[in-house]
Write a protein that holds these residues in place. Sequence first.
Motif, short mmCIF file in Angstrom:
data_model
loop_
_atom_site.label_atom_id
_atom_site.label_comp_id
_atom_site.label_asym_id
_atom_site.label_seq_id
_atom_site.Cartn_x
_atom_site.Cartn_y
_atom_site.Cartn_z
N PHE A 65 4.93 1.86 -4.46
CA PHE A 65 5.03 3.29 -4.78
C PHE A 65 4.11 4.07 -3.84
N GLY A 66 4.69 4.95 -3.03
CA GLY A 66 3.88 5.69 -2.06
C GLY A 66 4.04 5.12 -0.67
N ALA A 67 5.27 4.66 -0.36
CA ALA A 67 5.53 3.94 0.89
C ALA A 67 5.42 4.82 2.14
N THR A 68 5.47 6.15 1.94
CA THR A 68 5.36 7.03 3.11
C THR A 68 3.93 7.53 3.28
N GLY A 69 3.02 7.06 2.45
CA GLY A 69 1.67 7.61 2.42
C GLY A 69 0.72 6.98 3.43
N ASP A 70 -0.47 7.55 3.43
CA ASP A 70 -1.51 7.16 4.38
C ASP A 70 -2.02 5.74 4.14
N LEU A 71 -2.24 5.39 2.89
CA LEU A 71 -2.76 4.06 2.58
C LEU A 71 -1.77 2.97 3.00
N ALA A 72 -0.49 3.21 2.69
CA ALA A 72 0.55 2.25 3.06
C ALA A 72 0.54 2.02 4.57
N LYS A 73 0.48 3.11 5.30
CA LYS A 73 0.57 3.03 6.76
C LYS A 73 -0.68 2.37 7.36
N ARG A 74 -1.85 2.82 6.94
CA ARG A 74 -3.06 2.33 7.61
C ARG A 74 -3.50 0.95 7.15
N LYS A 75 -3.27 0.65 5.86
CA LYS A 75 -3.82 -0.59 5.33
C LYS A 75 -2.77 -1.59 4.88
N ILE B 269 -3.32 -1.38 -9.10
CA ILE B 269 -3.70 0.03 -9.27
C ILE B 269 -4.78 0.39 -8.26
N GLU B 270 -4.53 1.45 -7.51
CA GLU B 270 -5.53 1.92 -6.54
C GLU B 270 -6.57 2.77 -7.23
N LYS B 271 -7.65 3.01 -6.54
CA LYS B 271 -8.63 3.92 -7.07
C LYS B 271 -8.13 5.35 -6.85
N PRO B 272 -8.58 6.37 -7.52
CA PRO B 272 -9.57 6.32 -8.57
C PRO B 272 -8.97 5.94 -9.92
N MET C 260 0.68 0.58 -6.88
CA MET C 260 0.58 2.04 -7.04
C MET C 260 -0.27 2.63 -5.93
N ALA C 261 0.39 3.09 -4.87
CA ALA C 261 -0.35 3.74 -3.78
C ALA C 261 0.09 5.19 -3.70
N MET C 262 -0.05 5.85 -4.81
CA MET C 262 0.37 7.26 -4.86
C MET C 262 -0.58 8.02 -5.76
N ALA C 263 -0.44 9.34 -5.83
CA ALA C 263 -1.40 10.13 -6.59
C ALA C 263 -1.59 9.56 -8.00
P1 NAD Z 1 -0.64 10.09 0.40
O1 NAD Z 1 -0.65 11.47 -0.14
O2 NAD Z 1 -0.76 9.89 1.86
O3 NAD Z 1 0.68 9.35 -0.07
C1 NAD Z 1 1.23 9.53 -1.35
C2 NAD Z 1 2.58 8.84 -1.45
O4 NAD Z 1 3.11 9.06 -2.77
C3 NAD Z 1 3.63 9.34 -0.48
O5 NAD Z 1 4.39 8.22 -0.08
C4 NAD Z 1 4.48 10.27 -1.36
O6 NAD Z 1 5.83 10.38 -0.94
C5 NAD Z 1 4.43 9.55 -2.67
N1 NAD Z 1 4.69 10.44 -3.83
C6 NAD Z 1 3.90 11.46 -4.25
N2 NAD Z 1 4.47 12.07 -5.31
C7 NAD Z 1 5.62 11.41 -5.59
C8 NAD Z 1 6.66 11.55 -6.58
N3 NAD Z 1 6.61 12.51 -7.52
N4 NAD Z 1 7.69 10.69 -6.56
C9 NAD Z 1 7.74 9.73 -5.62
N5 NAD Z 1 6.82 9.56 -4.66
C10 NAD Z 1 5.76 10.38 -4.64
O7 NAD Z 1 -1.78 9.31 -0.40
P2 NAD Z 1 -2.62 8.01 0.06
O8 NAD Z 1 -3.79 8.45 0.88
O9 NAD Z 1 -1.71 7.01 0.66
O10 NAD Z 1 -3.22 7.47 -1.32
C11 NAD Z 1 -2.41 6.84 -2.30
C12 NAD Z 1 -3.30 6.28 -3.40
O11 NAD Z 1 -4.21 5.34 -2.84
C13 NAD Z 1 -4.18 7.31 -4.10
O12 NAD Z 1 -4.37 6.92 -5.43
C14 NAD Z 1 -5.48 7.21 -3.37
O13 NAD Z 1 -6.57 7.63 -4.15
C15 NAD Z 1 -5.54 5.72 -3.11
N6 NAD Z 1 -6.39 5.35 -1.98
C16 NAD Z 1 -6.12 5.77 -0.70
C17 NAD Z 1 -6.92 5.38 0.34
C18 NAD Z 1 -6.63 5.79 1.76
O14 NAD Z 1 -7.34 5.32 2.65
N7 NAD Z 1 -5.64 6.61 2.02
C19 NAD Z 1 -8.03 4.55 0.10
C20 NAD Z 1 -8.29 4.13 -1.20
C21 NAD Z 1 -7.45 4.54 -2.23
#
Ligand code: NAD
Length: 493
Positions: free
Chosen positions: A11-21, A146-149, A116-119
């Motif tokens: 969950f959150g496959a287009t996000g920053d965490l998915a991409k970088r880590k 489950i990711e933090k927080p 869970m890598a999403m908000a």
């Molecule tokens: P991000 O904003 O880059 O990505 C969020 C992802 O969730 C995206 O893929 C987005 O499309 C998806 N999303 C959001 N709302 C949605 C919805 N309603 N339905 C479907 N998809 C939805 O966030 P991130 O930086 O990747 O962080 C994700 C989680 O990981 C958060 O809980 C964050 O606290 C945690 N985290 C991130 C990092 C990091 O380095 N980025 C480090 C530790 C923890």
Amino acid sequence: NHNPKTSIVLFGATGDLAKRKLYPSIYNLYITGKLSEQFVVIGIARRPWDDQTLRDNVRKAIEEAHLPTDNIEQFCNHFFYLPFDVTDTKSYQRLNQRLQELETEFHIPGNRIYYMAMAPEFFGTIAIQLKNEGVTQSDGWNRLVIEKPFGHDLPSAQKLNNEIREAFTEDQIYRIDHYLGKEMVQNIEVIRFANAIFEPLWNNRHISNIQITSSEVLGVEDRGGYYETSGALRDMVQNHLLQMVLLLSMDPPIRLATDEVRSEKIKVLRAVRSISSEEADDYFIRGQYDAGTIQDHQVPGYRSEKNVNPESKTETFVSGKLMIDNHRWAGVPFYVRTGKRMAQKSTKIVVQFKDLPLNVYTQKNEKQDSSIHPNLLVIHIQPDEGITLILNGKKIGLLGETIPVKLDYSHTSVDGVNTPEAYERLIYDCMLGDATNFAHWDEVNLSWALIDPISEAWSDSNKDIAKYEAGTMGPIESERLLEKDGFKWWPLE
Ligand code: NAD
């Protein structure tokens, strides 16, 4: 079975965490032979991508992580994408159907990881819907990562936990604290429990204090919006720093089994002295960075950062003292500090041993009023990995003068910064069903209970927050916290 056959629903496959880590980590598991060909990743997010778009992005993430790309084509064929609305029941039905098709095609026995890598506001909803729509009723095992927080205080953490516990049992839940995946954090236990020269000294008879620093050079970057609601205490102390305190202070577990390690950690966490809001200032101080110079660059102060309130009281620095009221640790302060825009990026632990009862050397050496250097054990966690032991030796040629000698052991860490290793290890542990390096609910629960009175004291206070110049080691109050006890922060070289 060391090659788990698994579907990962991300969950959150287009996000920053998915991409970088996460993508680089899963790829590393693949090229090092830890994943069989029997795995799939279903990427989930809002955007209307298709399988090919996801694969292109996975490839790009791996190229950007500078990993060898020989098997990348084959690897990407395991990735599938599902556009998803987390609040819509139909999305979960489509997911279940897709999982079943892919499990048949890839011969995966219904083992499913939901990552869970999403908000975080969606974690609870997703967990409940996964159960209600029958996704978690597969033939194999089902695990939730489950990711933090995990909440932002005790009540919100309890609420989130109640929600996910409606759908998953405690032993199906893997709460990520990525510090626990770091090589040298795991090495703390080895240093302590596999060395006859340390374990007998690991107590209040021989250790005077322990200092844990996790400093960053970066500022809040583009995460100002999030950081304003969090601050360093919640973002770093409640989880990462406290976890390191527990690993340093717990009693030896009788076996290296998940339950044994966790119960020792929980036991020592219960012995950490609670701090009331009234006492908060005696134990914890906070700071916020002002403009300054870092590596010859002028950087703005926190209040001028994007999405930050110009009158913000959010702390970007915390320094604190924890006391553990048990037989082993009574009287030994554990100091922790963390912050952004500090002089250097570093995570380190310094164990300071007590001075000898009699020091014959300073007596002989009139011109040097200082006593001999205390013995220190320094555990370097990042960016360097290793340990340094500081002993005293004889200064060559001079009678009766000592000089601190450094015994250095260093791990060469891959690329230094941003190695995906912690996530790689944790994802693999989850596939194997080993929850040792994840936070149990009791740990999360107790740690919020410890932290909440401090954040409450700060949010109720009308005192202005202490400022520190960017590029320094924090406000002067941080030094005073240790001076009060007759100690000082050891420099981080
Ligand atoms: P991000 O904003 O880059 O990505 C969020 C992802 O969730 C995206 O893929 C987005 O499309 C998806 N999303 C959001 N709302 C949605 C919805 N309603 N339905 C479907 N998809 C939805 O966030 P991130 O930086 O990747 O962080 C994700 C989680 O990981 C958060 O809980 C964050 O606290 C945690 N985290 C991130 C990092 C990091 O380095 N980025 C480090 C530790 C923890």
